[in-house]
Design a protein around this motif. Structure first.
Motif, PDB file in Angstrom:
ATOM      1  N   HIS A   1       0.831  -1.195   0.000  1.00  0.00           N
ATOM      2  CA  HIS A   1       0.000   0.000   0.000  1.00  0.00           C
ATOM      3  C   HIS A   1       0.872   1.253   0.000  1.00  0.00           C
ATOM      4  O   HIS A   1       1.804   1.381   0.776  1.00  0.00           O
ATOM      5  N   GLY A   2       0.585   2.135  -0.909  1.00  0.00           N
ATOM      6  CA  GLY A   2       1.335   3.378  -1.011  1.00  0.00           C
ATOM      7  C   GLY A   2       2.421   3.371  -2.064  1.00  0.00           C
ATOM      8  O   GLY A   2       3.071   4.390  -2.297  1.00  0.00           O
ATOM      9  N   GLU A   3       2.648   2.225  -2.740  1.00  0.00           N
ATOM     10  CA  GLU A   3       3.729   2.133  -3.711  1.00  0.00           C
ATOM     11  C   GLU A   3       3.528   3.094  -4.888  1.00  0.00           C
ATOM     12  O   GLU A   3       4.471   3.738  -5.340  1.00  0.00           O
ATOM     13  N   TYR A   4       2.311   3.200  -5.387  1.00  0.00           N
ATOM     14  CA  TYR A   4       2.040   4.096  -6.524  1.00  0.00           C
ATOM     15  C   TYR A   4       2.368   5.543  -6.140  1.00  0.00           C
ATOM     16  O   TYR A   4       3.049   6.251  -6.884  1.00  0.00           O
ATOM     17  N   TYR A   5       1.911   5.954  -4.974  1.00  0.00           N
ATOM     18  CA  TYR A   5       2.163   7.324  -4.538  1.00  0.00           C
ATOM     19  C   TYR A   5       3.657   7.564  -4.297  1.00  0.00           C
ATOM     20  O   TYR A   5       4.196   8.610  -4.656  1.00  0.00           O
ATOM     21  N   ARG A   6       4.316   6.579  -3.681  1.00  0.00           N
ATOM     22  CA  ARG A   6       5.736   6.749  -3.387  1.00  0.00           C
ATOM     23  C   ARG A   6       6.530   6.951  -4.676  1.00  0.00           C
ATOM     24  O   ARG A   6       7.378   7.850  -4.769  1.00  0.00           O
ATOM     25  N   ARG A   7       6.250   6.135  -5.683  1.00  0.00           N
ATOM     26  CA  ARG A   7       6.963   6.256  -6.956  1.00  0.00           C
ATOM     27  C   ARG A   7       6.688   7.609  -7.615  1.00  0.00           C
ATOM     28  O   ARG A   7       7.579   8.221  -8.205  1.00  0.00           O
ATOM     29  N   ALA A   8       5.457   8.068  -7.521  1.00  0.00           N
ATOM     30  CA  ALA A   8       5.111   9.353  -8.121  1.00  0.00           C
ATOM     31  C   ALA A   8       5.847  10.494  -7.434  1.00  0.00           C
ATOM     32  O   ALA A   8       6.363  11.411  -8.089  1.00  0.00           O
ATOM     33  N   ILE A   9       5.912  10.443  -6.111  1.00  0.00           N
ATOM     34  CA  ILE A   9       6.587  11.497  -5.356  1.00  0.00           C
ATOM     35  C   ILE A   9       8.073  11.545  -5.691  1.00  0.00           C
ATOM     36  O   ILE A   9       8.677  12.610  -5.810  1.00  0.00           O
ATOM     37  N   GLU A  10       8.676  10.363  -5.898  1.00  0.00           N
ATOM     38  CA  GLU A  10      10.102  10.295  -6.194  1.00  0.00           C
ATOM     39  C   GLU A  10      10.420  10.515  -7.670  1.00  0.00           C
ATOM     40  O   GLU A  10      11.577  10.724  -8.032  1.00  0.00           O
ATOM     41  N   SER A  11       9.403  10.469  -8.532  1.00  0.00           N
ATOM     42  CA  SER A  11       9.627  10.545  -9.977  1.00  0.00           C
ATOM     43  C   SER A  11      10.145  11.911 -10.398  1.00  0.00           C
ATOM     44  O   SER A  11       9.753  12.944  -9.866  1.00  0.00           O
ATOM     45  N   LYS A  12      11.019  11.878 -11.408  1.00  0.00           N
ATOM     46  CA  LYS A  12      11.513  13.131 -12.008  1.00  0.00           C
ATOM     47  C   LYS A  12      10.665  13.522 -13.222  1.00  0.00           C
ATOM     48  O   LYS A  12      10.886  14.575 -13.810  1.00  0.00           O
TER      49      LYS A  12
END
Length: 212
Positions: free
Chosen positions: A167-178
């Motif tokens: 849970h939260g993987e999609y959001y985490r990747r988006a936050i870290e994305s360039k």
């Protein structure tokens, strides 16, 4: 997965490809096994490059290999056509997750371009072919929200919340994305989730972070 590696080392590329595809279909259904997916994709890509030009191979395998090549060049219409041609008889279950990936990526392209109706068609097909994948549900929820179909949006976003493992993987990747486009879509997704599920903590935190 291990048996496929043995066949690949022994030089039976067709048998290895079939088994790697079976393994990939299993990982799509099992969150506990998804850690092997990057390695599976690498093996499948490498073997497909060898088999794509081999006229001795069965037509479905060669069309699948061509579909992988189209995916790598981000030619989504070409990939859909090749995977559909490869998805025959006993090959169907092995090809379905890959066809689902292509519909997902093409749907995301439509979503970023604001073509919501086209995005809904592709993302709906993606979630049918890959029912345990979270991305198709969240982005379909965004598209349904944009066109004012809120009951459908809520249903899609609820499946996203259930299937997003961990849970939260999609959001985490988006936050870290360039990638600004990825972040913009994730922000729209989080806002859509909050609209329908106001107490969703992760969505609220994501909106706060991505809005800065």
């Amino acid at each position: 997965y291990n048996l496929a590696q043995i066949y690949e080392k022994e030089g039976d590329q067709a048998a290895a490809l079939r088994l790697f595809r079976k393994a990939f279909a299993i990982t799509e259904r099992s969150a506990a096994e998804r850690y092997v997916e990057p390695a599976l994709r690498e093996y499948i890509s490498k073997i497909s490059a060898k088999l794509g030009e081999d006229e001795r191979q069965p037509e479905p395998l060669r069309r699948f290999a061509a579909g992988i090549g189209c995916m790598e060049r981000r030619k989504w219409d070409c990939a859909v056509a090749e995977f559909r041609a490869a998805s025959v008889d006993e090959h169907h279950d092995e090809v379905a997750p890959w066809l689902g990936l292509v519909h997902l990526e093409r749907g995301r392209v439509h979503l970023r371009a604001g073509h919501d109706a086209a995005a809904i068609v592709d993302l709906s097909e993606a979630s049918t072919l890959r029912p345990h994948g979270a991305l198709a549900y969240v982005e379909r929820g965004v598209a349904w929200t944009r066109v004012g179909r809120f009951a459908k949006a809520r249903s899609a976003l609820e499946k996203f919340r259930i299937n997003e493992l961990p849970h939260g993987e999609y959001y985490r990747r988006a936050i870290e994305s360039k990638d600004g486009a990825d972040r913009a879509v994730a922000l729209a997704a989080a806002r859509a989730v909050l609209r329908h599920f106001p107490r969703d903590r992760l969505a609220r935190e994501t909106v706060e972070l991505l809005s800065k």
